[in-house]
Motif scaffolding. Structure first.
Motif, PDB file in Angstrom:
ATOM      1  N   THR A 135      -1.928  39.796  -6.406  1.00  0.00           N
ATOM      2  CA  THR A 135      -2.041  40.904  -7.351  1.00  0.00           C
ATOM      3  C   THR A 135      -1.164  40.665  -8.578  1.00  0.00           C
ATOM      4  N   ALA A 136       0.072  40.264  -8.341  1.00  0.00           N
ATOM      5  CA  ALA A 136       0.970  39.963  -9.459  1.00  0.00           C
ATOM      6  C   ALA A 136       0.422  38.820 -10.303  1.00  0.00           C
ATOM      7  N   TYR A 137      -0.090  37.793  -9.643  1.00  0.00           N
ATOM      8  CA  TYR A 137      -0.585  36.616 -10.356  1.00  0.00           C
ATOM      9  C   TYR A 137      -1.801  36.956 -11.211  1.00  0.00           C
ATOM     10  N   VAL A 138      -2.741  37.700 -10.654  1.00  0.00           N
ATOM     11  CA  VAL A 138      -3.929  38.098 -11.413  1.00  0.00           C
ATOM     12  C   VAL A 138      -3.531  38.930 -12.630  1.00  0.00           C
ATOM     13  N   GLY A 139      -2.627  39.891 -12.411  1.00  0.00           N
ATOM     14  CA  GLY A 139      -2.223  40.759 -13.499  1.00  0.00           C
ATOM     15  C   GLY A 139      -1.579  40.025 -14.655  1.00  0.00           C
ATOM     16  N   LEU A 140      -0.850  38.960 -14.358  1.00  0.00           N
ATOM     17  CA  LEU A 140      -0.072  38.272 -15.385  1.00  0.00           C
ATOM     18  C   LEU A 140      -0.717  36.992 -15.902  1.00  0.00           C
ATOM     19  N   THR A 141      -1.878  36.621 -15.342  1.00  0.00           N
ATOM     20  CA  THR A 141      -2.593  35.449 -15.855  1.00  0.00           C
ATOM     21  C   THR A 141      -3.933  35.823 -16.474  1.00  0.00           C
ATOM     22  N   ARG A 142      -4.625  36.790 -15.882  1.00  0.00           N
ATOM     23  CA  ARG A 142      -5.954  37.144 -16.373  1.00  0.00           C
ATOM     24  C   ARG A 142      -5.979  38.484 -17.104  1.00  0.00           C
ATOM     25  N   ASP A 224       2.044  47.581 -15.023  1.00  0.00           N
ATOM     26  CA  ASP A 224       2.222  48.990 -14.682  1.00  0.00           C
ATOM     27  C   ASP A 224       1.884  49.265 -13.225  1.00  0.00           C
ATOM     28  N   ASN A 225       2.903  49.659 -12.467  1.00  0.00           N
ATOM     29  CA  ASN A 225       2.706  50.108 -11.091  1.00  0.00           C
ATOM     30  C   ASN A 225       2.869  51.619 -10.950  1.00  0.00           C
ATOM     31  N   VAL A 226       3.262  52.300 -12.021  1.00  0.00           N
ATOM     32  CA  VAL A 226       3.705  53.686 -11.925  1.00  0.00           C
ATOM     33  C   VAL A 226       2.863  54.656 -12.731  1.00  0.00           C
ATOM     34  N   GLY A 227       2.564  54.319 -13.994  1.00  0.00           N
ATOM     35  CA  GLY A 227       1.874  55.246 -14.879  1.00  0.00           C
ATOM     36  C   GLY A 227       2.835  56.276 -15.440  1.00  0.00           C
ATOM     37  N   ALA A 228       2.295  57.439 -15.854  1.00  0.00           N
ATOM     38  CA  ALA A 228       3.082  58.598 -16.305  1.00  0.00           C
ATOM     39  C   ALA A 228       4.106  58.207 -17.368  1.00  0.00           C
ATOM     40  N   ASP A 229       5.386  58.600 -17.164  1.00  0.00           N
ATOM     41  CA  ASP A 229       6.396  58.377 -18.193  1.00  0.00           C
ATOM     42  C   ASP A 229       6.659  56.899 -18.444  1.00  0.00           C
ATOM     43  N   ALA A 245      -1.262  45.360 -18.029  1.00  0.00           N
ATOM     44  CA  ALA A 245      -2.011  45.231 -16.775  1.00  0.00           C
ATOM     45  C   ALA A 245      -1.756  46.495 -15.966  1.00  0.00           C
ATOM     46  N   MET A 246      -2.789  47.311 -15.827  1.00  0.00           N
ATOM     47  CA  MET A 246      -2.647  48.594 -15.134  1.00  0.00           C
ATOM     48  C   MET A 246      -3.048  48.394 -13.674  1.00  0.00           C
ATOM     49  N   CYS A 247      -2.026  48.232 -12.837  1.00  0.00           N
ATOM     50  CA  CYS A 247      -2.224  47.889 -11.428  1.00  0.00           C
ATOM     51  C   CYS A 247      -2.179  49.109 -10.528  1.00  0.00           C
ATOM     52  N   GLY A 248      -1.272  50.058 -10.829  1.00  0.00           N
ATOM     53  CA  GLY A 248      -1.103  51.223  -9.972  1.00  0.00           C
ATOM     54  C   GLY A 248      -0.597  52.401 -10.768  1.00  0.00           C
ATOM     55  N   ARG A 276      -5.782  47.158 -19.699  1.00  0.00           N
ATOM     56  CA  ARG A 276      -6.879  46.862 -18.779  1.00  0.00           C
ATOM     57  C   ARG A 276      -6.459  47.164 -17.346  1.00  0.00           C
ATOM     58  N   GLY A 277      -7.211  48.030 -16.713  1.00  0.00           N
ATOM     59  CA  GLY A 277      -6.980  48.286 -15.303  1.00  0.00           C
ATOM     60  C   GLY A 277      -7.677  47.242 -14.456  1.00  0.00           C
ATOM     61  N   PHE A 278      -7.168  47.038 -13.229  1.00  0.00           N
ATOM     62  CA  PHE A 278      -7.823  46.059 -12.355  1.00  0.00           C
ATOM     63  C   PHE A 278      -7.579  46.390 -10.897  1.00  0.00           C
ATOM     64  N   THR A 279      -8.522  45.972 -10.091  1.00  0.00           N
ATOM     65  CA  THR A 279      -8.371  45.961  -8.643  1.00  0.00           C
ATOM     66  C   THR A 279      -8.645  44.539  -8.164  1.00  0.00           C
ATOM     67  N   LEU A 280      -7.980  44.154  -7.123  1.00  0.00           N
ATOM     68  CA  LEU A 280      -7.942  42.744  -6.740  1.00  0.00           C
ATOM     69  C   LEU A 280      -9.305  42.206  -6.330  1.00  0.00           C
ATOM     70  N   GLY A 281     -10.136  43.062  -5.745  1.00  0.00           N
ATOM     71  CA  GLY A 281     -11.424  42.589  -5.240  1.00  0.00           C
ATOM     72  C   GLY A 281     -12.305  41.956  -6.295  1.00  0.00           C
ATOM     73  N   ASP A 282     -12.083  42.282  -7.571  1.00  0.00           N
ATOM     74  CA  ASP A 282     -12.894  41.719  -8.650  1.00  0.00           C
ATOM     75  C   ASP A 282     -12.392  40.364  -9.123  1.00  0.00           C
ATOM     76  N   HIS A 283     -11.287  39.893  -8.553  1.00  0.00           N
ATOM     77  CA  HIS A 283     -10.662  38.682  -9.082  1.00  0.00           C
ATOM     78  C   HIS A 283     -10.279  37.697  -7.981  1.00  0.00           C
ATOM     79  N   MET A 284     -10.990  37.759  -6.867  1.00  0.00           N
ATOM     80  CA  MET A 284     -10.647  36.873  -5.758  1.00  0.00           C
ATOM     81  C   MET A 284     -10.944  35.412  -6.054  1.00  0.00           C
ATOM     82  N   ASP A 285     -11.675  35.151  -7.128  1.00  0.00           N
ATOM     83  CA  ASP A 285     -11.929  33.759  -7.512  1.00  0.00           C
ATOM     84  C   ASP A 285     -10.642  33.037  -7.904  1.00  0.00           C
ATOM     85  N   LEU A 286      -9.583  33.797  -8.226  1.00  0.00           N
ATOM     86  CA  LEU A 286      -8.302  33.184  -8.566  1.00  0.00           C
ATOM     87  C   LEU A 286      -7.459  32.844  -7.334  1.00  0.00           C
ATOM     88  N   ALA A 287      -7.929  33.236  -6.153  1.00  0.00           N
ATOM     89  CA  ALA A 287      -7.124  33.022  -4.949  1.00  0.00           C
ATOM     90  C   ALA A 287      -6.799  31.554  -4.687  1.00  0.00           C
TER      91      ALA A 287
END
Length: 337
Positions: A135-142, A224-229, A245-248, A276-287
């Motif tokens: 998750t961290a890798y996808v967020g910071l590379t793609r 972003d793991n938090v949102g809000a403030d 990278a909007m992860c959570g 850009r928001g993301f969920t890991l299932g859309d980026h498993m090609d980077l595994a």
């Protein structure tokens, strides 16, 4: 081959606001003898994760909600104790999604055999060496690619994804890494163990003030793991062409009311920002790429990690509730074996 009883955790009531122990029950489920092509696994560790809170709601999302009265699922790792499939033999270590139970039984294709790495506990496959690290890798590379010399801000930095993201950002070329956490102990851990250049306790003062002080030259990437403030503070601090990278959005997971969005969305236009928001299932090609690079980094001693380990399947709900309150440092796992 024999039948066996499995202790499993089931959702019996959909939480409103913060979950409670009364929303769950512990059940005994009996498995019969294996049919051809099946395996039986004694789980050693199961994962509890923030995204699971969303699955407790009866709402459409990127993964189906948990069904009431049914055993929940999630990441787990264990050893095969019985098998009718030569590709998944007895004794093999397997990674799978049949968590929230001490024994799992299903078709062999549901389990992925993984190697045992010298010096690495199996639980790391649920953390920095597994989907958490990916998750961290996808967020910071793609999603929000880190460029050489960037300043990167990571919220929820002492959690499982946050501790991985800080290290990945550095290894990808970030010049400065900043994190937020919820206690002085976690803030100290970020700067002493995980290589963060600066960190702050978001409870001490407004996040926008603390982030501006920690990044006087602005930031280039926000994970972003938090949102809000935290998101609002990042929007006000991002440099031109900044990436998010909007992860959570853990700040909103247990809220009874909608959490207000940032008041400074105009910054997206003014600074030419990309969110850009993301969920890991859309980026498993980077595994495969991640597995290769992370194995190399880990083998070179460049990856630190922390785990919060809770013993016993009977305490899985306690572990989940504690994780949602931020009681963990690094990955929260339940040792079931």
């Amino acid at each position: 081959m024999t039948s066996v009883d499995s202790t499993q955790i089931q959702l019996v009531r959909r939480p409103t606001g913060w979950p409670s122990a009364e929303d769950f029950r512990t059940a005994t489920v009996s498995y019969g003898e294996l049919t051809p092509g099946q395996v039986r696994v004694r789980n050693e560790f199961i994962s509890v994760d923030p995204y699971m809170r969303g699955r407790m709601n009866d709402a459409k999302s990127y993964v189906p909600p948990f069904e009431l009265g049914e055993t929940m699922t999630g990441g787990a790792i264990g050893r095969v104790v019985e098998s009718t499939d030569d590709d998944v033999p007895v004794g093999a270590v397997v990674l799978h999604q049949l968590g929230w139970r001490d024994i799992a039984q299903d078709d062999a294709e549901k389990f992925r055999v993984v190697p045992e790495l010298p010096g690495a506990p199996l639980s790391l496959y649920l953390g920095v060496l597994g989907l958490t690290g990916l998750t961290a890798y996808v967020g910071l590379t793609r999603i929000a690619p880190v460029r050489q010399g960037d300043t990167v801000f990571i919220s929820g930095a002492a959690g499982a994804v946050g501790t991985a993201a800080g290290q990945v950002a550095r290894l990808l070329g970030a010049a400065r890494v900043i994190g937020s956490a919820g206690s002085p102990e976690k803030v100290d851990l970020l700067t002493t163990k995980y290589g963060y250049d600066a960190a702050f306790n978001y409870k001490d003062a407004p996040v926008a003030e603390q982030l501006a002080a920690a990044a006087p030259q602005g930031i280039d990437v926000y994970f972003d793991n938090v949102g809000a403030d935290h998101l609002e503070a990042a929007l006000g601090t991002l440099n031109r062409d900044g990436r998010v990278a909007m992860c959570g959005a853990i700040a909103a997971y247990n809220s009874d009311e909608p959490v207000p969005g940032p008041k400074n969305m105009v910054k997206i236009i003014q600074q030419g920002l990309s969110l850009r928001g993301f969920t890991l299932g859309d980026h498993m090609d980077l595994a495969p790429e991640f597995n290769q690079r992370m194995a190399q980094w880990f083998g070179q001693g460049k990856i630190a990690y922390d785990e919060t380990v809770v013993d016993g399947i009977d305490h899985a709900v306690d572990a989940f509730l504690d994780m949602m309150r931020g009681a963990n440092t690094g990955k929260m796992v339940v040792r079931t074996a």
